[in-house]
Design an enzyme around this catalytic site. Sequence first.
Site, PDB file in Angstrom:
ATOM      1  N   HIS A  22      84.546  16.122  20.248  1.00  0.00           N
ATOM      2  CA  HIS A  22      84.339  16.094  18.799  1.00  0.00           C
ATOM      3  C   HIS A  22      83.417  14.930  18.435  1.00  0.00           C
ATOM      4  O   HIS A  22      83.891  13.815  18.186  1.00  0.00           O
ATOM      5  CB  HIS A  22      85.676  15.942  18.082  1.00  0.00           C
ATOM      6  CG  HIS A  22      86.654  17.040  18.380  1.00  0.00           C
ATOM      7  ND1 HIS A  22      87.361  17.097  19.567  1.00  0.00           N
ATOM      8  CD2 HIS A  22      87.044  18.121  17.652  1.00  0.00           C
ATOM      9  CE1 HIS A  22      88.140  18.162  19.550  1.00  0.00           C
ATOM     10  NE2 HIS A  22      87.978  18.800  18.401  1.00  0.00           N
ATOM     11  N   PRO A  27      98.035  15.641  17.239  1.00  0.00           N
ATOM     12  CA  PRO A  27      98.666  16.478  16.216  1.00  0.00           C
ATOM     13  C   PRO A  27      98.461  15.808  14.854  1.00  0.00           C
ATOM     14  O   PRO A  27      98.971  14.715  14.612  1.00  0.00           O
ATOM     15  CB  PRO A  27     100.145  16.470  16.630  1.00  0.00           C
ATOM     16  CG  PRO A  27     100.153  16.064  18.072  1.00  0.00           C
ATOM     17  CD  PRO A  27      99.000  15.122  18.221  1.00  0.00           C
ATOM     18  N   ASP A  62      90.689  14.626   6.801  1.00  0.00           N
ATOM     19  CA  ASP A  62      91.161  15.595   5.807  1.00  0.00           C
ATOM     20  C   ASP A  62      92.358  16.379   6.326  1.00  0.00           C
ATOM     21  O   ASP A  62      93.304  16.661   5.585  1.00  0.00           O
ATOM     22  CB  ASP A  62      90.030  16.564   5.452  1.00  0.00           C
ATOM     23  CG  ASP A  62      88.891  15.886   4.707  1.00  0.00           C
ATOM     24  OD1 ASP A  62      89.144  15.314   3.632  1.00  0.00           O
ATOM     25  OD2 ASP A  62      87.753  15.916   5.203  1.00  0.00           O
ATOM     26  N   ASN A 102      85.108  13.445   4.532  1.00  0.00           N
ATOM     27  CA  ASN A 102      83.834  14.134   4.785  1.00  0.00           C
ATOM     28  C   ASN A 102      83.808  15.570   4.277  1.00  0.00           C
ATOM     29  O   ASN A 102      82.794  16.265   4.416  1.00  0.00           O
ATOM     30  CB  ASN A 102      83.483  14.099   6.283  1.00  0.00           C
ATOM     31  CG  ASN A 102      84.524  14.791   7.148  1.00  0.00           C
ATOM     32  OD1 ASN A 102      85.133  15.780   6.752  1.00  0.00           O
ATOM     33  ND2 ASN A 102      84.714  14.273   8.357  1.00  0.00           N
ATOM     34  N   HIS A 123      81.810  19.253  14.320  1.00  0.00           N
ATOM     35  CA  HIS A 123      83.212  18.841  14.443  1.00  0.00           C
ATOM     36  C   HIS A 123      83.709  18.889  15.884  1.00  0.00           C
ATOM     37  O   HIS A 123      84.155  17.877  16.423  1.00  0.00           O
ATOM     38  CB  HIS A 123      84.116  19.721  13.577  1.00  0.00           C
ATOM     39  CG  HIS A 123      85.581  19.478  13.833  1.00  0.00           C
ATOM     40  ND1 HIS A 123      86.254  18.412  13.297  1.00  0.00           N
ATOM     41  CD2 HIS A 123      86.484  20.155  14.603  1.00  0.00           C
ATOM     42  CE1 HIS A 123      87.514  18.432  13.717  1.00  0.00           C
ATOM     43  NE2 HIS A 123      87.674  19.488  14.513  1.00  0.00           N
ATOM     44  N   GLU A 128     112.896  14.382   7.435  1.00  0.00           N
ATOM     45  CA  GLU A 128     113.249  14.379   8.852  1.00  0.00           C
ATOM     46  C   GLU A 128     112.037  14.134   9.742  1.00  0.00           C
ATOM     47  O   GLU A 128     112.100  13.352  10.702  1.00  0.00           O
ATOM     48  CB  GLU A 128     113.914  15.713   9.242  1.00  0.00           C
ATOM     49  CG  GLU A 128     115.235  15.980   8.565  1.00  0.00           C
ATOM     50  CD  GLU A 128     115.108  16.720   7.245  1.00  0.00           C
ATOM     51  OE1 GLU A 128     116.143  17.142   6.703  1.00  0.00           O
ATOM     52  OE2 GLU A 128     113.963  16.876   6.764  1.00  0.00           O
ATOM     53  N   HIS A 185     126.584  17.965  13.741  1.00  0.00           N
ATOM     54  CA  HIS A 185     126.818  19.350  13.329  1.00  0.00           C
ATOM     55  C   HIS A 185     126.105  20.276  14.315  1.00  0.00           C
ATOM     56  O   HIS A 185     125.189  21.010  13.974  1.00  0.00           O
ATOM     57  CB  HIS A 185     126.353  19.573  11.882  1.00  0.00           C
ATOM     58  CG  HIS A 185     127.094  18.754  10.871  1.00  0.00           C
ATOM     59  ND1 HIS A 185     127.095  17.374  10.889  1.00  0.00           N
ATOM     60  CD2 HIS A 185     127.868  19.124   9.814  1.00  0.00           C
ATOM     61  CE1 HIS A 185     127.835  16.920   9.883  1.00  0.00           C
ATOM     62  NE2 HIS A 185     128.325  17.953   9.226  1.00  0.00           N
ATOM     63  N   HIS A 206     122.542  26.491   9.012  1.00  0.00           N
ATOM     64  CA  HIS A 206     122.798  25.129   9.471  1.00  0.00           C
ATOM     65  C   HIS A 206     123.429  25.077  10.865  1.00  0.00           C
ATOM     66  O   HIS A 206     123.664  23.984  11.379  1.00  0.00           O
ATOM     67  CB  HIS A 206     123.721  24.403   8.477  1.00  0.00           C
ATOM     68  CG  HIS A 206     123.021  23.968   7.223  1.00  0.00           C
ATOM     69  ND1 HIS A 206     122.306  24.839   6.432  1.00  0.00           N
ATOM     70  CD2 HIS A 206     122.907  22.745   6.633  1.00  0.00           C
ATOM     71  CE1 HIS A 206     121.798  24.176   5.399  1.00  0.00           C
ATOM     72  NE2 HIS A 206     122.145  22.910   5.504  1.00  0.00           N
TER      73      HIS A 206
END
Length: 667
Positions: free
Chosen positions: A36, A126, A163, A193, A267, A414, A464, A476
């Site tokens: 990139h 990520p 972005d 950008n 990119h 979370e 739980h 849940h």
Amino acid sequence: MSAAATNIEKGASHAEMANAIRALAMDAVQKANSGHPGMPMGMADVATVLFTRYIKIDPTATNWPDRDRFVLSAGHGSMLQYALHYLLGYPDMPIEELHNFRQLGSRTPGHPEFGHAEGIETTTGPLGQGLATSVGMALAERMANARFGDELVDHHTYAIVGDGCLMEGISHEAIDMAGHLKLGRLIVLWDDNSISIDGPTDLSTSTDQIARFKASCWHTVSVDGHDPEAVAQALEAAHADDRPSLIACKTIIGKGSPNKQGTAATHGAPLGHDEIAATREVLEWTAAPFDVPNEVLEAWRASGTRGADQRAAWQERLDASAKRREFEVAISGALPETLTADINAYKAKLSREAPKVATRKASQMALEVINAAVPNMVGGSADLTGSNNTRTKNMAAVTADDFGGSYIYYGVREHGMAAAMNGISLHGGFIPYGGTFLVFTDYCRPAIRLSALMGQRVIYVMTHDSIGLGEDGPTHQPIEQVPSLRAMPNLNVFRPADAVESAECWLAALQDTKTPSVLALSRQGLPTLRTEHTNDNLCANGAYVLREADGVRDVTILASGSEVEIAIEAADALSASGISAAVVSMPCWEKFDKQQQSYRDAVLGTAPRIAIEAAAGFGWEKWIGTSGRFVGMSSFGASAPAGHLYEHFGLTSEAIAEAARDAIGQA
């Protein structure tokens, strides 16, 4: 003397220094035929200002505790960081590593990876994870400052985001938390950008990011990202503000590429030989590929030495500090030598008193012992403190007005909590743990994966843990979560059966300094099964024989967590009918898998095996073999009292006994 003046004296202008980044980025991506180039070329001016004038680092001492942290949240632009490291003179980043960009075994992988090269503070790639991790780093800095003062802890965290980072949902959790806590040492530089992979960002978003950050109590400023003095002024303003800062740097992706700049074409692909030649002309860069003119390299290397005197002065302050020993122990992450003895004394008490408690409560009980002994434990919960039982007595809350506490109210965030704990761990000085319901590990999973990838001792208290939570129902009730977490490399998944095992699992998690852990804990009360005390940490072996058969084994029952109690009941029933059954508790498959084969063989035995767990059966075939039987869940749960659900779904001692008889041919 300013860095800018030094550069001029050495014959290198800002433009030449920034163009060195651009040239190295496009050359490395072209040679790798992958990567990139656009972001490094677009952010070269901003990075040059930051690294030549402001950031406090010493490339010869990359673990200096009071260094500034730099996080490249837009990790696809990794050549920006690798180019900077080469130019600044990091000893482990010679030019050959840039030649080997994205090649097996290099220090320059496609995205920055913690531990692969000095000065890489966290693994990114990520999108949004780096931003959220930087919040944890900035929080850890303030917490350490509250304990050790400005003389030992006084640094900033800088993050470059794109972005895409700001589109990711985790960005909202991160910026909201940072603004609420007034993390004024956090400065985020946005590569504004207006380009995404698909094309212009207006294809998919109309968000006013400045307004969004302002609404979250951030200081914001917008600048031309190619105007070095404007960037410098924005950084000065950020340093002067007590809020976290967003500097929106309006840039041109692929800056300098005459035919591709400002487009998605720069990119994620090499510019191509012809375009690189044209870019060299535009930039007036006549050096050969991977070559940096001496005067430019010397200017960069001079900038790389700026932090040496600051580090030396800091070391003098540390040497003279009355808190030196305390500080060094905290940074090392070492556990007190007395902790094992403390836990053993506590285990003996549990075995005598045999309480019946949920393992979520047993976890809190163990934490009372641990937190009293380990001063740098930092707990928290994603708005479930009373359910996760993560706060112990004498823990004060961390607030914007007082960072001296050791308990963080993460709110319903979370994912942001998990990423922030990564940042706290990476920063050093603290051992973070945080809680939510086990089913919501799905919300945390990308950050848990990075904990494992980076080898960070982050402890996830996930309560739980099964249909045993009862009436809240299938939304849940975890089914596939435990098996899917077990599939993740370098992650310990502990599922203790009682209060004794809970204490042992906590100790094992803390002692495993290069592996994160998930503690899967019950809502329902469980009896103490380990009523005979031993100083040995049986859970650290991953699995062990809880009850041996009378005589030769006819069958072995394997179980974890709340189902171990049911396995004991089944063994009793089988014994009454003349079938000898051993019961093996398996609180941590990952630990068991690392034991010697002889130990594993002795525990598992040669008799047919039956496994029971209130979860999906994925993975159990490794332990029960082709002739074994699994009693567990093959569907989602339901809303009802826990006892009714165990009966309804067939997680009973009768079902185990029936499976055992079938396995040995006595059905």
